[in-house]
Design a protein around this motif. Structure first.
Motif, PDB file in Angstrom:
ATOM      1  N   SER A 210      -0.911   7.985  -3.852  1.00 32.17           N
ATOM      2  CA  SER A 210      -1.244   6.766  -3.241  1.00 32.17           C
ATOM      3  C   SER A 210      -0.836   5.525  -4.614  1.00 32.17           C
ATOM      4  O   SER A 210      -0.836   5.884  -5.770  1.00 32.17           O
ATOM      5  CB  SER A 210      -2.798   6.499  -2.953  1.00 32.17           C
ATOM      6  OG  SER A 210      -3.525   6.799  -4.015  1.00 32.17           O
ATOM      7  N   TYR A 454      -8.257   3.365  -2.726  1.00 32.57           N
ATOM      8  CA  TYR A 454      -6.899   3.214  -1.592  1.00 32.57           C
ATOM      9  C   TYR A 454      -7.241   1.574  -1.423  1.00 32.57           C
ATOM     10  O   TYR A 454      -7.871   1.085  -0.458  1.00 32.57           O
ATOM     11  CB  TYR A 454      -7.099   3.777  -0.545  1.00 32.57           C
ATOM     12  CG  TYR A 454      -7.493   5.512  -0.556  1.00 32.57           C
ATOM     13  CD1 TYR A 454      -7.094   6.084  -1.840  1.00 32.57           C
ATOM     14  CD2 TYR A 454      -8.266   6.095   0.019  1.00 32.57           C
ATOM     15  CE1 TYR A 454      -7.170   7.284  -1.983  1.00 32.57           C
ATOM     16  CE2 TYR A 454      -8.520   7.437   0.019  1.00 32.57           C
ATOM     17  CZ  TYR A 454      -8.243   7.966  -1.175  1.00 32.57           C
ATOM     18  OH  TYR A 454      -8.464   9.428  -1.485  1.00 32.57           O
ATOM     19  N   THR A 532       0.139   0.868   1.907  1.00 32.01           N
ATOM     20  CA  THR A 532       0.013   2.437   1.439  1.00 32.01           C
ATOM     21  C   THR A 532       1.332   3.243   1.808  1.00 32.01           C
ATOM     22  O   THR A 532       2.154   2.832   2.596  1.00 32.01           O
ATOM     23  CB  THR A 532      -1.223   3.045   2.204  1.00 32.01           C
ATOM     24  OG1 THR A 532      -1.064   4.195   2.111  1.00 32.01           O
ATOM     25  CG2 THR A 532      -0.849   3.091   3.711  1.00 32.01           C
TER      26      THR A 532
END
Length: 835
Positions: A210, A454, A532
């Motif tokens: 990520s 995230y 993302t």
């Protein structure tokens, strides 16, 4: 027996922890790259999108989410409450009320409050968001309670945005002699600290695939900061500011203020300028002697390398049996949040003034929502103090009124009532953005991060469950989020990038594809979506369905009246379902999964028709047809486009529904997919059916199959999984996917063997719909127990493992617990009554 005057003030279901008592075995992070700040987290203070501050069960202020979207977890020892107590014979005790002394040698002259231990009980921390309480016992002769809260009030779009912390001290004298008390609040001037010193932060791909970027706050840079003492009628306090030549404040510029009330029954003392990196004797010596301060005023700005703090103290005498309340206010005014450097011109809500195309190197900035009520010049902290002192009692009454029917509900277990409110912490803590309103967006734009690991906003797959709370409590903010997705769906971004999962190259955003998220704090949220890059989310099979279902969820849960909203989303609904249908390679009516992790379980490969994505597809078609019918019924003349679209979706649905049943039903549950051959029982396999029941849509599978499937899930993924993985301890929760006997299909798998907190709460809601009350509450209480007994409170993770590890703290999906309350009988009545 000693009188306990405070017990009735703290709801019985509030989460409690002895002050300063550590955890024997707190859960630790699963991957070293993930955030793990340790278990010392407490309830945050501050309005939604205003920035927030966390104060732990040790008493220290240690979480600083003042810069929108950014995370700082550090203790500032000078930000502290302290209490002096003296008896009539001259004996005194003085403590700073953190149980954790500084480890850097600062404030060495201060005495620190003793933590609870096996031999001494020193008090209790309690929390029921948005209130928390510090009850000090066994150290002072007086009984002391500090209640703290912010005006977080459902269906309120003004006060809920205020950057305020309200502290109401209650002191009671249970002895037969007078006691003299003094309560001191000290605070360091941190104006200018909360902005990224790295102007062009580098983005890199972490070991889990990520993207992350560099963030370096201007921690400790206090040059030109100054403090000013203010006496304004009965309001007194210290205003912390900074010399600045900017007409429009930049990020990090603004004010802090601490304040209290002066009246004839108390004495107020102050010290406006002292060094928080010193021994602290300048304030501690007089305070520990008699509860006073030097009444020193000094507005000299900090020199380079210098830091400064201020202090106020309130001294009073309590006669035997008497009680007194002392308020303190903490306010901050940092009106601007800035993001990445861009040349994009935009008229998104609350954006700072623009003169056209922004020159290279100029950041995009937004005003926060609270500036609609207090102004935008960064000089309004004292106005907030005045407002808080005037209205705090009213705000507290509104919070109590909101909570009362839930707390009085005998059918909802106490641990779940506790978690129901405390999981709302993320609406303030989750890097939250809430911009000022504009003509196009009168309520502003809103966003909460998926999590701090995230770091991108409002991940659509996650908020399918995590959005339950916002939809019920602040539906106008939910509407703002969904309109942002509707605007983003037609947009494309052909920027190439590398996908972390398999190193393939893909474009960032295909036009008509539903974006995974609304962007990240280092770019331009709402304008640049799909941040993302762990997976190519253009290929995901659930996002378009998630969008349609959440659009209809907002419509139904707000009284089925906002037809304008449905019209605004209509074009995006048509586009995204058409786009998703292109993945129906064989034309059988259901888009197939590709054999890659192309859905929210993004480490879990599905191939062919899958129970999870296929069910969401069927539910989304049901919702889209219902939306089309609503719009058609509202039109004075029938629309051929509407009619044709409804007919097309109905044709797909008629084709797909029997195929889904025939292909996947095995007599006990729905197979994971049609092509992998897996026998795994997937916990969330009937999410689509859950949503049809949630939104009063026709079922996508037979009732008896739903019931049998849920019974199988409970037996395999909960009962048998916990027996095999955790036989000697309390139940962990429901695993995402295991064999029918509870064993792992692959012992090295990641997502299948994790217990996802939000999925568990959603599954519990589904079971409660089906009348499986005992099973529903057993699952939900198991997860709550994992969170709140293992040091995960106020940083709830996405995932917990049987090994006592976690992944992705401060996670959005856990607010799914509000779905559990919604489907309960009293919860449904509560929701209907608040439309």
């Amino acid at each position: 027996m000693t009188h306990q005057p405070f017990q009735s003030q703290i709801p019985s279901c509030a989460w409690q922890r002895p002050l300063g008592l550590g955890w024997d075995n707190p859960y630790t992070v699963r991957y070293a790259s993930n955030l793990d700040d340790g278990p010392w987290h407490g309830m945050p203070l501050g309005g939604l999108g205003a920035g927030c501050i966390g104060r732990s069960p040790r008493g220290e202020f240690n979480l600083w989410h003042i810069d929108g979207g950014e995370h700082i977890f550090k203790t500032l020892p000078a930000c502290q409450f302290s209490v002096f107590e003296q008896t009539t014979d001259g004996r005194s005790k003085t403590y700073a009320l953190s149980t954790q002394p500084p480890t850097d040698g600062t404030l060495s002259s201060w005495q620190w409050y003793p933590p609870t231990s096996a031999v001494q009980q020193t008090g209790t921390y309690s929390a029921l968001y948005p209130q928390s309480w510090y009850h000090y016992q066994g150290v002072y002769q007086s009984q002391l309670l500090c209640e703290q809260f912010s005006p977080i009030i459902p269906h309120n779009y003004q006060e809920t945005s205020y950057p305020l912390g309200i502290f109401e001290w209650t002191a009671h004298n249970p002895t037969d002699k007078p006691l003299t008390l003094s309560i001191m609040l000290t605070w360091e001037n941190t104006v200018g600290w909360f902005t990224n010193a790295i102007k062009t932060p580098q983005v890199r791909v972490r070991d889990d695939g990520s993207p992350v970027y560099e963030y370096q706050p201007r921690w400790g840079e206090s040059t030109d900061n100054y403090n000013r003492w203010i006496e304004n009628n009965f309001r007194v306090g210290c205003l912390m500011s900074r010399l600045s030549t900017h007409e429009i404040p930049e990020e990090g510029e603004g004010q802090w203020a601490i304040a209290t009330i002066a009246n004839p029954a108390v004495e107020v003392f102050y010290h406006t300028r002292w060094d928080p990196t010193s021994s602290g004797e300048a304030v501690w010596s007089p305070f520990a002697t008699d509860g006073s301060l030097s009444d020193s005023e000094d507005e000299t700005p900090a020199a380079s390398g210098e830091r400064l703090a201020c202090a106020i103290a309130v001294r009073f005498t309590l006669r035997p049996g008497r009680t007194r309340k002392i308020p303190f206010i903490l306010a901050w005014d940092f009106p601007v949040t800035q993001f990445g450097y861009t040349q994009v011109k935009s008229d998104f809500s609350g954006q700072l003034p623009s003169t056209g195309e922004e020159p290279a190197g100029k950041p995009i900035g937004y005003y926060r929502r609270y500036t609609d009520f207090f102004g935008r010049n960064g000089k309004n902290a004292w106005s907030m103090v005045r407002t808080a002192l005037k209205h705090s009692d009213t705000w507290k009454e509104a919070i109590a009124e909101w909570r009362k029917p839930i707390l009085d509900d005998p059918g909802f277990p106490q641990p779940l009532k506790m978690a129901l409110f405390n999981e709302l912490y993320l609406l303030a803590d989750g890097g939250t953005l809430w911009t000022a309103g504009t003509e196009n967006d009168p309520i502003g734009q809103f966003g909460v991060l998926e999590c701090l690991d995230y770091r991108w906003y409002e991940s659509l797959d996650v908020r399918l469950y995590g959005g339950f709370a916002l939809t019920q409590l602040w539906p106008k903010l939910e509407k703002a989020v969904m309109l942002a997705f509707a605007r983003a769906i037609p947009q494309g971004d052909n920027t190439p990038r590398i996908i972390g999962y398999n190193q393939a190259q893909a474009v960032r955003k295909i036009a008509s594809a539903t974006p995974h998220d609304l962007g990240a704090p280092n770019e331009h949220p709402w304008a640049k979506t799909n941040y993302t890059s762990y997976q190519d989310c253009n290929l995901w099979k659930d996002l378009g369905c998630d969008f349609v279902l959440q659009v209809y969820r907002y419509f139904i849960w707000t009284g089925s009246a906002d037809l304008e909203f449905l019209q605004d989303c209509w074009g995006a609904i048509v586009e995204t379902l058409d786009y998703l249908k292109t993945f129906d390679r064989d034309g059988d009516g259901i888009p197939e999964n590709s054999g890659a992790p192309d859905q929210t379980f993004d480490d879990w490969k599905l191939k062919g028709i899958s129970a999870y994505c296929g069910g969401l597809w069927l539910a989304a078609l049901e919702a889209a047809i219902a939306i089309g019918n609503q719009l058609q019924d509202a039109q004075t003349s029938p629309s051929a486009d509407l009619k044709g679209q409804i007919e097309q979706w109905s044709t797909w649905l008629t084709q797909a529904k029997p195929l889904y049943q025939k292909t996947l039903w095995n007599g006990s549950y729905y197979n994971l997919d049609s092509e992998s051959g897996s026998q795994v029982v997937m916990a969330d396999q009937l999410c689509g059916q859950f949503y049809t029941q949630l939104l009063n849509l026709p079922p996508i599978v037979p009732e008896d199959c739903t019931q049998t499937t849920l019974e199988t899930i409970y037996n395999s993924c909960f009962t048998l999984f916990n027996q095999t993985q955790n036989p000697d301890r309390a139940a962990l929760g429901v695993a995402n996917g295991v064999n029918p006997d509870g064993s792992p299909e692959n012992p090295n798998a990641t997502h299948p063997l994790e217990i996802w907190t939000g999925i568990n709460f959603g599954l519990a809601a589904f079971m409660l719909q089906q009348g499986m009350k005992g099973e529903a509450f057993a699952i939900a209480e198991a997860v709550v127990n994992q969170i709140y007994t293992h040091g995960l409170q106020f940083r709830t993770p996405e995932a917990i493992t049987a090994a006592g590890t976690f992944r992705a703290s401060h996670y959005l999906r856990a607010m799914a617990i509000w779905g559990l309350y919604h489907v309960s009988a009293s919860g449904h009545e509560w929701v209907m009554g608040h439309q």
